[in-house]
Design a protein around this motif. Structure first.
Motif, PDB file in Angstrom:
ATOM      1  N   ASN A   9      73.350   2.582  50.334  1.00 27.98           N
ATOM      2  CA  ASN A   9      72.212   2.936  51.188  1.00 27.98           C
ATOM      3  C   ASN A   9      72.275   2.168  52.512  1.00 27.98           C
ATOM      4  N   ILE A  10      72.634   0.868  52.411  1.00 29.09           N
ATOM      5  CA  ILE A  10      72.753   0.077  53.638  1.00 29.09           C
ATOM      6  C   ILE A  10      73.836   0.660  54.541  1.00 29.09           C
ATOM      7  N   ASN A  11      74.971   1.025  53.960  1.00 34.35           N
ATOM      8  CA  ASN A  11      76.086   1.589  54.719  1.00 34.35           C
ATOM      9  C   ASN A  11      75.701   2.937  55.346  1.00 34.35           C
ATOM     10  N   GLN A  12      75.008   3.775  54.570  1.00 34.56           N
ATOM     11  CA  GLN A  12      74.592   5.084  55.077  1.00 34.56           C
ATOM     12  C   GLN A  12      73.595   4.924  56.223  1.00 34.56           C
ATOM     13  N   THR A  13      72.680   3.984  56.075  1.00 37.62           N
ATOM     14  CA  THR A  13      71.693   3.748  57.127  1.00 37.62           C
ATOM     15  C   THR A  13      72.358   3.202  58.389  1.00 37.62           C
ATOM     16  N   ALA A  14      73.332   2.329  58.203  1.00 40.80           N
ATOM     17  CA  ALA A  14      74.059   1.776  59.352  1.00 40.80           C
ATOM     18  C   ALA A  14      74.837   2.880  60.071  1.00 40.80           C
ATOM     19  N   ASP A  15      75.414   3.828  59.283  1.00 38.90           N
ATOM     20  CA  ASP A  15      76.116   4.961  59.898  1.00 38.90           C
ATOM     21  C   ASP A  15      75.161   5.816  60.728  1.00 38.90           C
ATOM     22  N   ASN A  54      63.565   1.398  63.764  1.00 41.24           N
ATOM     23  CA  ASN A  54      62.748   0.509  62.931  1.00 41.24           C
ATOM     24  C   ASN A  54      62.809   0.909  61.458  1.00 41.24           C
ATOM     25  N   THR A  55      62.790   2.240  61.225  1.00 41.68           N
ATOM     26  CA  THR A  55      62.803   2.708  59.828  1.00 41.68           C
ATOM     27  C   THR A  55      64.087   2.302  59.100  1.00 41.68           C
ATOM     28  N   PRO A  56      65.284   2.612  59.665  1.00 38.37           N
ATOM     29  CA  PRO A  56      66.508   2.178  58.948  1.00 38.37           C
ATOM     30  C   PRO A  56      66.652   0.669  58.903  1.00 38.37           C
ATOM     31  N   LEU A  57      66.213  -0.024  59.935  1.00 37.32           N
ATOM     32  CA  LEU A  57      66.296  -1.482  59.908  1.00 37.32           C
ATOM     33  C   LEU A  57      65.413  -2.053  58.797  1.00 37.32           C
ATOM     34  N   LYS A 103      57.354  16.433  66.512  1.00 37.10           N
ATOM     35  CA  LYS A 103      56.700  15.273  67.130  1.00 37.10           C
ATOM     36  C   LYS A 103      56.598  14.087  66.164  1.00 37.10           C
ATOM     37  N   SER A 104      56.693  14.345  64.876  1.00 40.35           N
ATOM     38  CA  SER A 104      56.584  13.241  63.914  1.00 40.35           C
ATOM     39  C   SER A 104      57.861  12.425  63.861  1.00 40.35           C
ATOM     40  N   ARG A 105      58.967  12.994  64.412  1.00 33.78           N
ATOM     41  CA  ARG A 105      60.262  12.335  64.439  1.00 33.78           C
ATOM     42  C   ARG A 105      60.652  11.868  63.025  1.00 33.78           C
ATOM     43  N   SER A 106      60.538  12.805  62.092  1.00 34.44           N
ATOM     44  CA  SER A 106      60.848  12.462  60.690  1.00 34.44           C
ATOM     45  C   SER A 106      62.340  12.264  60.517  1.00 34.44           C
ATOM     46  N   GLN A 107      62.694  11.581  59.473  1.00 32.02           N
ATOM     47  CA  GLN A 107      64.100  11.328  59.200  1.00 32.02           C
ATOM     48  C   GLN A 107      64.815  12.602  58.753  1.00 32.02           C
ATOM     49  N   GLN A 108      64.058  13.578  58.246  1.00 36.64           N
ATOM     50  CA  GLN A 108      64.686  14.820  57.826  1.00 36.64           C
ATOM     51  C   GLN A 108      65.285  15.564  59.022  1.00 36.64           C
ATOM     52  N   THR A 109      64.538  15.637  60.126  1.00 30.91           N
ATOM     53  CA  THR A 109      65.075  16.288  61.327  1.00 30.91           C
ATOM     54  C   THR A 109      65.919  15.311  62.128  1.00 30.91           C
ATOM     55  N   GLY A 110      65.551  14.051  62.137  1.00 38.53           N
ATOM     56  CA  GLY A 110      66.362  12.967  62.710  1.00 38.53           C
ATOM     57  C   GLY A 110      66.732  13.152  64.162  1.00 38.53           C
ATOM     58  N   GLY A 111      67.542  12.186  64.672  1.00 32.99           N
ATOM     59  CA  GLY A 111      68.042  12.254  66.042  1.00 32.99           C
ATOM     60  C   GLY A 111      67.039  11.749  67.054  1.00 32.99           C
ATOM     61  N   ALA A 112      67.560  11.570  68.273  1.00 32.81           N
ATOM     62  CA  ALA A 112      66.701  11.081  69.361  1.00 32.81           C
ATOM     63  C   ALA A 112      66.337  12.185  70.330  1.00 32.81           C
ATOM     64  N   GLY A 113      66.622  13.445  69.972  1.00 36.50           N
ATOM     65  CA  GLY A 113      66.304  14.546  70.862  1.00 36.50           C
ATOM     66  C   GLY A 113      67.304  14.699  71.991  1.00 36.50           C
ATOM     67  N   LYS A 154      66.724  -4.139  55.777  1.00 35.81           N
ATOM     68  CA  LYS A 154      66.122  -5.446  55.479  1.00 35.81           C
ATOM     69  C   LYS A 154      65.634  -5.510  54.030  1.00 35.81           C
ATOM     70  N   GLY A 155      65.018  -4.408  53.546  1.00 34.37           N
ATOM     71  CA  GLY A 155      64.518  -4.376  52.173  1.00 34.37           C
ATOM     72  C   GLY A 155      65.653  -4.454  51.172  1.00 34.37           C
ATOM     73  N   PHE A 156      66.724  -3.687  51.453  1.00 38.31           N
ATOM     74  CA  PHE A 156      67.867  -3.696  50.540  1.00 38.31           C
ATOM     75  C   PHE A 156      68.530  -5.071  50.490  1.00 38.31           C
ATOM     76  N   THR A 157      68.727  -5.663  51.660  1.00 37.96           N
ATOM     77  CA  THR A 157      69.396  -6.968  51.693  1.00 37.96           C
ATOM     78  C   THR A 157      68.530  -8.045  51.056  1.00 37.96           C
TER      79      THR A 157
END
Length: 485
Positions: A294-300, A264-267, A430-440, A271-274
């Motif tokens: 930024n859009i390309n990096q988020t999509a990656d 949801n966060t990258p989407l 547990k906050s699942r921040s973008q800094q640590t990232g990943g789905a575990g 969405k904001g960038f587009t």
């Protein structure tokens, strides 16, 4: 003892015990009868006399006849129709006793007990037993105190009654032994059967009610013990399966929540960038390029997450093929670290390789094992302290294994997290921040790949300066290792 042995022993005892008791009873009864009827058995003496006659040893014949005489009898021996021996006290009275039955043609051999006394007429087989002209007889008349016929009949009646009571006693003893043995063995066998059956029935009721946290309380070493043990093993497997299912269900829920948040966060960003681009808010070419980057990096980032999910699910279903080749771990890590060191140093992560081994030959899949190394290093990099991190890779030999240690000086994990660190979709953050990232899924993928290499991975719980993971691989030519080495 097995149920089969118990049944065999039961059947044997049901047969043997009554027989033994019957024999003992007859022995006791025979002793009682012997005490009640004390008399001289002349059967063997008669046989000896007949043998002496056949051998024409008449001196021995007379000796044996005198032996009967000494037993309290007046005797008369007739050989070949002539009197060969006659006791001194054999008189007219004796002839009278013998004569009462002697003329009876149907009784050439008999024993009588009447008012006149006790007498026996015995026909002896001698030197010419086939001839009717020469007949040998032995007459025996008791010289003991005479009793009346009424008294004799009364004694006989009592003796018959005693014998019947003795027989009844023996029969009662045998029947009682059968009943007692059958009852005791039936009780033992029924107890051996009903107790485990009740335990199994209680167990099935517990399972039916959904309770798997119990144990079958039956530890006997027999067939039912094996069945109860198998039943308890089944219960434990059902419990493990249930807990595994619940764990996967919780992981699935966490996955859905995590993916929802992580996607949801990258989407939202995309969405904001587009929207900014479409609405013309971004009016300079430099800003447009930055938004597109930024859009390309988020999509990656989203693509990497999806690929990681796909890899884990493929590994979990054993759908990944491995190409194992003989590899020297020393060369492998020196080459791998040399390749990635500069990339990690950009994020202030410094990798150190330590080994005293000149060669450590194992069977690995280069591509997938390199993913193992990268996932562990990236996991350590996420949780560095103060913006700087050191990772120490140590290669050592342990019996038939090679141990690979990955130790960092990061934030580490708590003891509660150790048991979950390799679970899919688990994240210490547990906050699942973008800094640590990943789905575990990073360490879960590592564990699956290591297991596919017939290896194991564990956390060193005694390491307190960060986190230390230890991978154990069998030496080349060995296939199986045990967890915990």
């Amino acid at each position: 003892m097995s149920i089969r042995k118990k049944i065999v022993i039961s059947n044997l005892l049901t047969f043997l015990l009554p027989v033994v008791i019957g024999i003992l009873s007859l022995y006791i009864a025979s002793n009682a009868v012997e005490e009640r009827f004390v008399y001289e058995d002349h059967f063997e003496i008669i046989q000896r006399i007949e043998q002496n006659i056949l051998e024409e040893d008449f001196e021995k014949v007379i000796e044996n006849v005198k032996e009967i005489e000494a037993g309290g009898y007046s005797v008369k021996l007739i050989l070949d129709n002539d009197t060969s021996y006659e006791s001194e006290n054999y008189n007219e009275y004796s002839d009278k006793v013998i004569g009462e039955y002697f003329n009876n043609a149907n009784k050439s051999e008999y024993t009588i007990i009447n008012e006149s006394g006790e007498a026996s007429c015995i026909k002896l087989f001698g030197n010419d037993s086939s001839s009717n002209d020469n007949i040998n007889y032995l007459y025996m008349v008791s010289t003991q105190t005479r009793v009346t016929l009424e008294e004799q009949n009364e004694t006989i009646a009592k003796d018959k009654q005693f014998i019947m009571k003795t027989i009844l006693f023996v029969l009662v003893a045998i029947v009682s032994a059968v009943i007692l043995t059958t009852s005791v063995m039936t009780f033992i066998i029924l107890r051996s059967i009903l107790r485990p059956l009740n335990a199994l029935r209680e167990g099935t009721n517990q399972i039916k009610e959904g309770n798997l946290h119990f144990e079958i309380d039956y530890l006997n070493d027999d067939e039912f013990g094996d069945v109860c043990k198998d039943f308890d093993d089944m219960r434990e497997k059902l419990l493990n399966s249930k807990e595994e299912k619940e764990r996967y269900e919780n992981n699935r829920k966490e996955l859905i929540a995590g993916i929802t948040h992580d996607l949801n966060t990258p989407l939202t960003s995309i969405k904001g960038f587009t929207s900014g681009l479409l609405e013309g808010i971004i009016d300079t070419k430099e800003k447009q390029i930055r938004y597109l980057e930024n859009i390309n990096q988020t999509a990656d980032q989203m693509s990497k997450m999806i690929n990681e999910l796909f890899l884990y699910s493929t590994l979990d279903m054993n759908g990944v093929s491995f190409n194992f080749i003989s590899t020297d771990l020393v060369d492998f890590f020196e080459g791998c670290i040399s390749e990635i060191r500069s990339e990690f140093s950009k994020d202030n992560i410094y990798i150190h390789f330590i080994t005293e081994l000149e060669m450590a030959e194992v069977q690995i899949d280069w591509m997938h094992f390199k993913r193992v190394v990268l996932n562990i290093l990236k996991n350590s990099a996420k949780y560095k302290k103060d913006g700087i991190g050191n990772i120490y890779i140590t290669l050592s030999e342990y019996g038939e294994l090679y141990n690979i240690s990955f130790a960092d000086d990061g934030m580490g994990i708590t003891n509660d997290e150790i048991t979950n660190i390799f679970d899919p979709f688990y994240r210490a953050d547990k906050s699942r921040s973008q800094q640590t990232g990943g789905a575990g899924l990073g360490l879960a993928i590592v564990k699956n790949i290591v297991n596919a290499h017939n290896g194991s991975i564990r956390v060193n719980e005694k390491y307190n300066d960060g986190l230390e993971l230890i991978i154990s691989l069998p030496k080349a030519g060995l296939k199986v290792i045990e967890e915990g080495n």
